[in-house]
Design a protein around this motif. Structure first.
Motif, PDB file in Angstrom:
ATOM      1  N   GLY A  51     -42.905  34.692  10.412  1.00 19.55           N
ATOM      2  CA  GLY A  51     -43.664  35.530   9.496  1.00 19.55           C
ATOM      3  C   GLY A  51     -44.080  36.810  10.195  1.00 19.55           C
ATOM      4  O   GLY A  51     -44.351  36.805  11.395  1.00 19.55           O
ATOM      5  N   PHE A  52     -44.118  37.910   9.455  1.00 24.57           N
ATOM      6  CA  PHE A  52     -44.463  39.218  10.023  1.00 24.57           C
ATOM      7  C   PHE A  52     -45.652  39.815   9.266  1.00 24.57           C
ATOM      8  O   PHE A  52     -45.678  39.794   8.030  1.00 24.57           O
ATOM      9  CB  PHE A  52     -43.289  40.193   9.905  1.00 24.57           C
ATOM     10  N   LEU A  99     -41.404  44.899  21.738  1.00 24.56           N
ATOM     11  CA  LEU A  99     -41.394  43.498  22.151  1.00 24.56           C
ATOM     12  C   LEU A  99     -41.504  42.574  20.939  1.00 24.56           C
ATOM     13  O   LEU A  99     -40.810  41.550  20.865  1.00 24.56           O
ATOM     14  CB  LEU A  99     -42.541  43.234  23.129  1.00 24.56           C
ATOM     15  N   LEU A 100     -42.335  42.936  19.977  1.00 20.38           N
ATOM     16  CA  LEU A 100     -42.438  42.140  18.748  1.00 20.38           C
ATOM     17  C   LEU A 100     -41.122  42.158  17.974  1.00 20.38           C
ATOM     18  O   LEU A 100     -40.716  41.142  17.399  1.00 20.38           O
ATOM     19  CB  LEU A 100     -43.574  42.659  17.873  1.00 20.38           C
ATOM     20  N   HIS A 101     -40.445  43.311  17.951  1.00 24.84           N
ATOM     21  CA  HIS A 101     -39.154  43.400  17.269  1.00 24.84           C
ATOM     22  C   HIS A 101     -38.117  42.493  17.935  1.00 24.84           C
ATOM     23  O   HIS A 101     -37.313  41.845  17.255  1.00 24.84           O
ATOM     24  CB  HIS A 101     -38.655  44.842  17.261  1.00 24.84           C
ATOM     25  N   ILE A 102     -38.138  42.445  19.252  1.00 22.89           N
ATOM     26  CA  ILE A 102     -37.217  41.554  19.975  1.00 22.89           C
ATOM     27  C   ILE A 102     -37.568  40.099  19.688  1.00 22.89           C
ATOM     28  O   ILE A 102     -36.692  39.278  19.397  1.00 22.89           O
ATOM     29  CB  ILE A 102     -37.257  41.855  21.488  1.00 22.89           C
ATOM     30  N   ALA A 103     -38.864  39.774  19.732  1.00 17.53           N
ATOM     31  CA  ALA A 103     -39.305  38.404  19.458  1.00 17.53           C
ATOM     32  C   ALA A 103     -38.947  37.983  18.035  1.00 17.53           C
ATOM     33  O   ALA A 103     -38.629  36.815  17.783  1.00 17.53           O
ATOM     34  CB  ALA A 103     -40.808  38.278  19.682  1.00 17.53           C
ATOM     35  N   LEU A 134     -45.671  33.320  13.922  1.00 17.64           N
ATOM     36  CA  LEU A 134     -46.187  34.502  13.246  1.00 17.64           C
ATOM     37  C   LEU A 134     -46.271  35.650  14.246  1.00 17.64           C
ATOM     38  O   LEU A 134     -46.807  35.484  15.342  1.00 17.64           O
ATOM     39  CB  LEU A 134     -47.573  34.221  12.670  1.00 17.64           C
ATOM     40  N   LEU A 135     -45.736  36.794  13.864  1.00 15.44           N
ATOM     41  CA  LEU A 135     -45.792  38.004  14.682  1.00 15.44           C
ATOM     42  C   LEU A 135     -46.570  39.061  13.915  1.00 15.44           C
ATOM     43  O   LEU A 135     -46.288  39.306  12.737  1.00 15.44           O
ATOM     44  CB  LEU A 135     -44.382  38.512  14.991  1.00 15.44           C
ATOM     45  N   ALA A 136     -47.545  39.679  14.562  1.00 17.75           N
ATOM     46  CA  ALA A 136     -48.385  40.666  13.876  1.00 17.75           C
ATOM     47  C   ALA A 136     -48.557  41.884  14.765  1.00 17.75           C
ATOM     48  O   ALA A 136     -48.851  41.767  15.957  1.00 17.75           O
ATOM     49  CB  ALA A 136     -49.745  40.057  13.533  1.00 17.75           C
ATOM     50  N   ASP A 137     -48.375  43.064  14.164  1.00 17.85           N
ATOM     51  CA  ASP A 137     -48.457  44.330  14.889  1.00 17.85           C
ATOM     52  C   ASP A 137     -49.660  45.123  14.372  1.00 17.85           C
ATOM     53  O   ASP A 137     -49.608  45.701  13.294  1.00 17.85           O
ATOM     54  CB  ASP A 137     -47.169  45.132  14.684  1.00 17.85           C
ATOM     55  N   ALA A 189     -47.772  29.107  15.818  1.00 21.14           N
ATOM     56  CA  ALA A 189     -47.818  29.914  17.038  1.00 21.14           C
ATOM     57  C   ALA A 189     -47.886  31.365  16.584  1.00 21.14           C
ATOM     58  O   ALA A 189     -47.237  31.744  15.610  1.00 21.14           O
ATOM     59  CB  ALA A 189     -46.563  29.695  17.872  1.00 21.14           C
ATOM     60  N   ALA A 190     -48.683  32.170  17.260  1.00 22.53           N
ATOM     61  CA  ALA A 190     -48.827  33.566  16.841  1.00 22.53           C
ATOM     62  C   ALA A 190     -48.906  34.480  18.051  1.00 22.53           C
ATOM     63  O   ALA A 190     -49.561  34.173  19.051  1.00 22.53           O
ATOM     64  CB  ALA A 190     -50.072  33.740  15.978  1.00 22.53           C
ATOM     65  N   LEU A 191     -48.217  35.617  17.934  1.00 22.37           N
ATOM     66  CA  LEU A 191     -48.283  36.685  18.928  1.00 22.37           C
ATOM     67  C   LEU A 191     -48.757  37.926  18.179  1.00 22.37           C
ATOM     68  O   LEU A 191     -48.069  38.402  17.271  1.00 22.37           O
ATOM     69  CB  LEU A 191     -46.917  36.914  19.573  1.00 22.37           C
TER      70      LEU A 191
END
Length: 235
Positions: A97-98, A58-62, A174-177, A205-207
Motif C-alpha cells: 500500500g502507498f 528509496l521508497l520507490h525502490i522498496a 505499507l510505504l508512506a512518503d 509492516a510500514a516504512l
C-alpha cells in the motif's frame, strides 16, 4: 535488525545491498551504496533524512516502482528485483500500500468509491469492497463523510481517505512518503496518531518517510538516510 529478534520471522520488506547510481553527463552520482534494511510484520519504521538524500527514491525502490542499480528487494521473502512489469504490478496491487504527501484521490468519485476502486481492480466483489471501505473509513472517523467528494473534504479528511485506500486490499507492507507533510501541525498530529493505530491494528509492516522528528519517534524504529547509507537512531 536481526530476524532472531522477531522469532525467525520473514521480513515483510528486505532491502539487501541496494545501490542506485545516476549518470549526469560525464558524472556518475551514487545515491545509495550497499544499503540494507529489514522491516518486519507489525513494525513501523520511520525514515528520516535531509531533503535530497534520496528518501523518495528509496521508497520507490522498496515499492517496485524503480529498479536499483545493484542489490535485491524482497517482499515477503520473494526476490522481486527482476520481476517483469506485469508481475511487479501484481505484487504492488496485492501486497503493498502507498500513501503520499498529496492524497491523489480521484476527484469524480466520493470517499467510499475511492476506497472501493482498488479493491475492484484486485478482483473483490463490490459488496465485499463496500464492507471493507466502510470499516476503514469508520475507524478513521469519516463515517459521516463517505459520500463526499474530495473537493468537499478538508485536507485531513482527504488524507484519511488516502490512508483507507492504501489499506483497502490488506497489504503486507505499507510505504508512506511524508503522509502528513501537507497538513497543519495539529491536524498532522491527529492523522498521524490514527494512522499508526490503524497500522498496528492491521498488523502491517510500514516504512514511513518523514521530516517530523517528533512524529518519527512515535514509531518502533527510526533510521536516518545520509551519505547513501542508513543508520539507526537510538532513543
Amino acid at each position: 535488525m536481526n530476524n532472531l529478534a522477531h522469532g525467525g520471522a520473514t521480513p515483510a520488506l528486505q532491502l539487501a545491498a541496494i545501490a542506485r547510481t545516476y549518470t549526469q553527463g560525464p558524472r556518475t552520482i551514487d545515491i545509495f551504496k550497499d544499503l540494507s534494511l529489514d522491516v518486519y510484520p507489525g513494525e513501523v519504521v520511520a525514515l528520516v533524512g535531509q531533503s535530497g538524500t534520496g528518501k523518495s527514491s528509496l521508497l520507490h525502490i522498496a515499492g517496485l516502482l524503480e529498479k536499483p542499480t545493484g542489490g535485491d528487494v524482497y517482499v515477503a521473502g520473494e526476490n522481486c528485483t527482476r520481476l517483469e512489469d506485469g508481475a511487479a504490478t501484481r505484487v504492488r496491487r496485492l501486497g503493498i500500500g502507498f500513501v503520499y504527501q498529496f492524497h491523489h484521490l480521484l476527484p469524480e468519485f466520493n470517499a467510499i468509491e475511492n476506497v472501493i476502486m482498488p479493491q475492484l481492480i484486485a478482483g473483490k466483489s463490490r459488496e465485499e469492497a463496500h464492507v471493507r471501505a466502510t470499516e476503514l473509513l469508520t475507524k478513521l472517523g469519516l463515517s459521516s463523510r463517505v459520500t463526499h467528494r474530495p473537493a468537499e473534504l478538508s485536507g485531513g479528511e482527504q488524507q484519511r481517505v488516502a490512508i483507507a485506500r492504501a489499506l483497502a486490499n490488506q497489504p503486507l507492507l505499507l510505504l508512506a512518503d511524508e503522509p502528513t507533510g501537507n497538513l497543519d501541525p495539529e491536524t498532522a498530529g491527529r492523522v498521524h496518531a490514527e494512522f499508526l493505530s490503524l497500522i498496528k491494528e492491521e498488523g502491517l509492516a510500514a516504512l514511513i518517510a518523514t521530516h517530523n522528528i517528533e512524529l518519527a519517534h512515535q514509531m518502533n524504529r527510526v533510521v536516518q538516510l545520509q551519505g547513501g547509507q542508513l543508520a539507526e537512531i537510538t532513543r
